[in-house]
Scaffold this motif. Sequence first.
Motif, PDB file in Angstrom:
ATOM      1  N   SER A 207       2.671 -23.415 -28.194  1.00 24.12           N
ATOM      2  CA  SER A 207       2.044 -24.579 -28.825  1.00 24.12           C
ATOM      3  C   SER A 207       1.671 -24.254 -30.269  1.00 24.12           C
ATOM      4  O   SER A 207       1.364 -23.120 -30.616  1.00 24.12           O
ATOM      5  N   SER A 208       1.678 -25.268 -31.098  1.00 20.89           N
ATOM      6  CA  SER A 208       1.364 -25.085 -32.511  1.00 20.89           C
ATOM      7  C   SER A 208      -0.150 -25.058 -32.705  1.00 20.89           C
ATOM      8  O   SER A 208      -0.914 -25.483 -31.836  1.00 20.89           O
ATOM      9  N   GLY A 209      -0.575 -24.518 -33.841  1.00 19.64           N
ATOM     10  CA  GLY A 209      -1.990 -24.544 -34.178  1.00 19.64           C
ATOM     11  C   GLY A 209      -2.779 -23.362 -33.685  1.00 19.64           C
ATOM     12  O   GLY A 209      -4.008 -23.392 -33.722  1.00 19.64           O
ATOM     13  N   ASN A 210      -2.098 -22.313 -33.183  1.00 19.81           N
ATOM     14  CA  ASN A 210      -2.847 -21.123 -32.794  1.00 19.81           C
ATOM     15  C   ASN A 210      -2.089 -19.868 -33.203  1.00 19.81           C
ATOM     16  O   ASN A 210      -0.879 -19.886 -33.388  1.00 19.81           O
ATOM     17  N   ASN A 211      -2.829 -18.775 -33.330  1.00 21.07           N
ATOM     18  CA  ASN A 211      -2.234 -17.558 -33.861  1.00 21.07           C
ATOM     19  C   ASN A 211      -1.281 -16.891 -32.889  1.00 21.07           C
ATOM     20  O   ASN A 211      -0.441 -16.088 -33.286  1.00 21.07           O
ATOM     21  N   VAL A 212      -1.372 -17.207 -31.608  1.00 21.36           N
ATOM     22  CA  VAL A 212      -0.479 -16.588 -30.630  1.00 21.36           C
ATOM     23  C   VAL A 212       0.969 -16.953 -30.943  1.00 21.36           C
ATOM     24  O   VAL A 212       1.847 -16.090 -31.047  1.00 21.36           O
ATOM     25  N   THR A 213       1.221 -18.241 -31.094  1.00 20.77           N
ATOM     26  CA  THR A 213       2.568 -18.708 -31.407  1.00 20.77           C
ATOM     27  C   THR A 213       3.045 -18.162 -32.749  1.00 20.77           C
ATOM     28  O   THR A 213       4.153 -17.632 -32.869  1.00 20.77           O
ATOM     29  N   THR A 214       2.196 -18.280 -33.765  1.00 23.14           N
ATOM     30  CA  THR A 214       2.568 -17.810 -35.106  1.00 23.14           C
ATOM     31  C   THR A 214       2.918 -16.333 -35.106  1.00 23.14           C
ATOM     32  O   THR A 214       3.947 -15.914 -35.655  1.00 23.14           O
ATOM     33  N   ASP A 215       2.070 -15.536 -34.471  1.00 24.25           N
ATOM     34  CA  ASP A 215       2.262 -14.086 -34.496  1.00 24.25           C
ATOM     35  C   ASP A 215       3.434 -13.634 -33.633  1.00 24.25           C
ATOM     36  O   ASP A 215       4.198 -12.742 -34.022  1.00 24.25           O
ATOM     37  N   ARG A 216       3.581 -14.228 -32.448  1.00 23.43           N
ATOM     38  CA  ARG A 216       4.713 -13.848 -31.592  1.00 23.43           C
ATOM     39  C   ARG A 216       6.041 -14.226 -32.239  1.00 23.43           C
ATOM     40  O   ARG A 216       7.039 -13.518 -32.078  1.00 23.43           O
ATOM     41  N   THR A 217       6.060 -15.322 -32.980  1.00 22.58           N
ATOM     42  CA  THR A 217       7.277 -15.733 -33.673  1.00 22.58           C
ATOM     43  C   THR A 217       7.584 -14.779 -34.826  1.00 22.58           C
ATOM     44  O   THR A 217       8.721 -14.324 -34.994  1.00 22.58           O
ATOM     45  N   LYS A 218       6.568 -14.467 -35.603  1.00 24.43           N
ATOM     46  CA  LYS A 218       6.755 -13.567 -36.745  1.00 24.43           C
ATOM     47  C   LYS A 218       7.233 -12.195 -36.293  1.00 24.43           C
ATOM     48  O   LYS A 218       8.188 -11.640 -36.851  1.00 24.43           O
ATOM     49  N   GLY A 219       6.551 -11.639 -35.292  1.00 26.51           N
ATOM     50  CA  GLY A 219       6.925 -10.310 -34.822  1.00 26.51           C
ATOM     51  C   GLY A 219       8.355 -10.266 -34.326  1.00 26.51           C
ATOM     52  O   GLY A 219       9.109  -9.329 -34.639  1.00 26.51           O
ATOM     53  N   PHE A 220       8.743 -11.295 -33.577  1.00 21.34           N
ATOM     54  CA  PHE A 220      10.098 -11.341 -33.027  1.00 21.34           C
ATOM     55  C   PHE A 220      11.139 -11.462 -34.136  1.00 21.34           C
ATOM     56  O   PHE A 220      12.116 -10.708 -34.180  1.00 21.34           O
ATOM     57  N   LYS A 221      10.938 -12.405 -35.041  1.00 20.05           N
ATOM     58  CA  LYS A 221      11.925 -12.643 -36.096  1.00 20.05           C
ATOM     59  C   LYS A 221      12.042 -11.453 -37.050  1.00 20.05           C
ATOM     60  O   LYS A 221      13.150 -11.083 -37.460  1.00 20.05           O
ATOM     61  N   ASP A 222      10.901 -10.874 -37.395  1.00 19.82           N
ATOM     62  CA  ASP A 222      10.929  -9.733 -38.310  1.00 19.82           C
ATOM     63  C   ASP A 222      11.707  -8.571 -37.704  1.00 19.82           C
ATOM     64  O   ASP A 222      12.498  -7.908 -38.394  1.00 19.82           O
ATOM     65  N   GLU A 223      11.490  -8.317 -36.432  1.00 19.38           N
ATOM     66  CA  GLU A 223      12.188  -7.210 -35.776  1.00 19.38           C
ATOM     67  C   GLU A 223      13.651  -7.547 -35.548  1.00 19.38           C
ATOM     68  O   GLU A 223      14.533  -6.696 -35.724  1.00 19.38           O
ATOM     69  N   LEU A 224      13.925  -8.783 -35.151  1.00 17.68           N
ATOM     70  CA  LEU A 224      15.311  -9.186 -34.872  1.00 17.68           C
ATOM     71  C   LEU A 224      16.170  -9.137 -36.130  1.00 17.68           C
ATOM     72  O   LEU A 224      17.380  -8.881 -36.057  1.00 17.68           O
ATOM     73  N   ALA A 225      15.549  -9.373 -37.276  1.00 20.82           N
ATOM     74  CA  ALA A 225      16.288  -9.381 -38.544  1.00 20.82           C
ATOM     75  C   ALA A 225      16.927  -8.032 -38.855  1.00 20.82           C
ATOM     76  O   ALA A 225      17.844  -7.946 -39.680  1.00 20.82           O
ATOM     77  N   LYS A 226      16.453  -6.981 -38.197  1.00 20.15           N
ATOM     78  CA  LYS A 226      17.025  -5.653 -38.413  1.00 20.15           C
ATOM     79  C   LYS A 226      18.383  -5.493 -37.725  1.00 20.15           C
ATOM     80  O   LYS A 226      19.093  -4.521 -37.981  1.00 20.15           O
ATOM     81  N   THR A 227      18.722  -6.433 -36.853  1.00 18.87           N
ATOM     82  CA  THR A 227      19.988  -6.372 -36.119  1.00 18.87           C
ATOM     83  C   THR A 227      20.867  -7.531 -36.557  1.00 18.87           C
ATOM     84  O   THR A 227      20.623  -8.681 -36.196  1.00 18.87           O
ATOM     85  N   THR A 228      21.887  -7.251 -37.344  1.00 21.37           N
ATOM     86  CA  THR A 228      22.690  -8.318 -37.956  1.00 21.37           C
ATOM     87  C   THR A 228      23.543  -9.089 -36.953  1.00 21.37           C
ATOM     88  O   THR A 228      23.945 -10.220 -37.210  1.00 21.37           O
TER      89      THR A 228
END
Length: 359
Positions: A207-228
């Motif tokens: 759900s939007s509007g909370n740090n759980v969603t924001t942080d889990r998305t950021k962590g996933f995307k940042d790490e996934l970006a290392k794998t082309t």
Amino acid sequence: MSTPPVRRTKAALLAVTTLTVALTACTSREAENTSQSSAGPAASAAASQASGPGCTLDKTGYPKVDVKSAIVGFSQSEKEANPFRIAETQSIKDEAAKLGIASDKLLVTNAQSDLNKQISDIKSMLDRGAQLLIVAPLNSDGLQPALDAAKAKKVPVVTIDRKVTSTPCTDYLTFIGSNFVEQGKRAAVEMVRVTGGTGKVAILLGSSGNNVTTDRTKGFKDELAKTTGLSVVAEQTGEFDRSKGQAVMEQLIQSNPDITAVYAENDEMGIGAVTALKAAGKNPGKDVKIVSIDGTKNAVQLVADGGYNAVVESNPRFGPLSFKVLQDFADGKEISANVVISDDQYDETNAASKVGNAY
């Protein structure tokens, strides 16, 4: 949160039978007992490195309140249909009972996913004499009126599982929860492993509007970006709900039939995705890899059965830590702004043997 990940304890440490963590501004890594009827082994916890001094009773000017004899209020944010919420509420109730807090001195409310109701619930508990508050916020923003009401009555507030944007030691005492960015990173590492580093990924957002969603998305995307070889081709909110996760997955299958992997930001949405994939004639866990966050029994069992690939735990057993923090605060000890609870992980190598630890 910028806190470093909490180390996973070994099985022997998980058997510790007393709370031993020292919740100070320094980092410690000691095991504590969370053997509740809400399931699971003991979880380790550590006070995070805080920027600046921690919070003390003297600093706030609040009265000293003994936890065991106090009126304690617990504000739950969402209906207890989600296993996380069930385990979370039960952990609070179990620890209160363990401490000998009379049932009429533990006030429990449920906001039913309504922010205005949560504000009203908290104010109501204060009117009923609550001297200590444990709050599972619905959103990161919007609770300030309730926090202001607690501050006016000099009632310390411990927030759990979702972080508010207000100021610790001013508007609330501390936040106890997971490192959500780290959870997202760990999920991405598992996604790379189970896919072999290639494929098209759909994200079921919380759900939007909370740090759980924001942080889990950021962590996933940042790490996934290392794998082309892996790319995110679709993302849509399923609001942490199983039926909505299923509906979103059905839509994504239609618009992106070549999806080969799904990252669900909680297990309920992941399980909904499994239902949608099966209905579409796909073989979840094989044709489409699935990684999610939570640690519910249903999801972990799916991993054990081969219909799911990995689950990063988000520990809901906040009862022992919440009451320990409140008692430490009353005893004059320094409380850091963030207290990080440890999270386990499940994959094909351990899911069958550890499903009993899930909630």
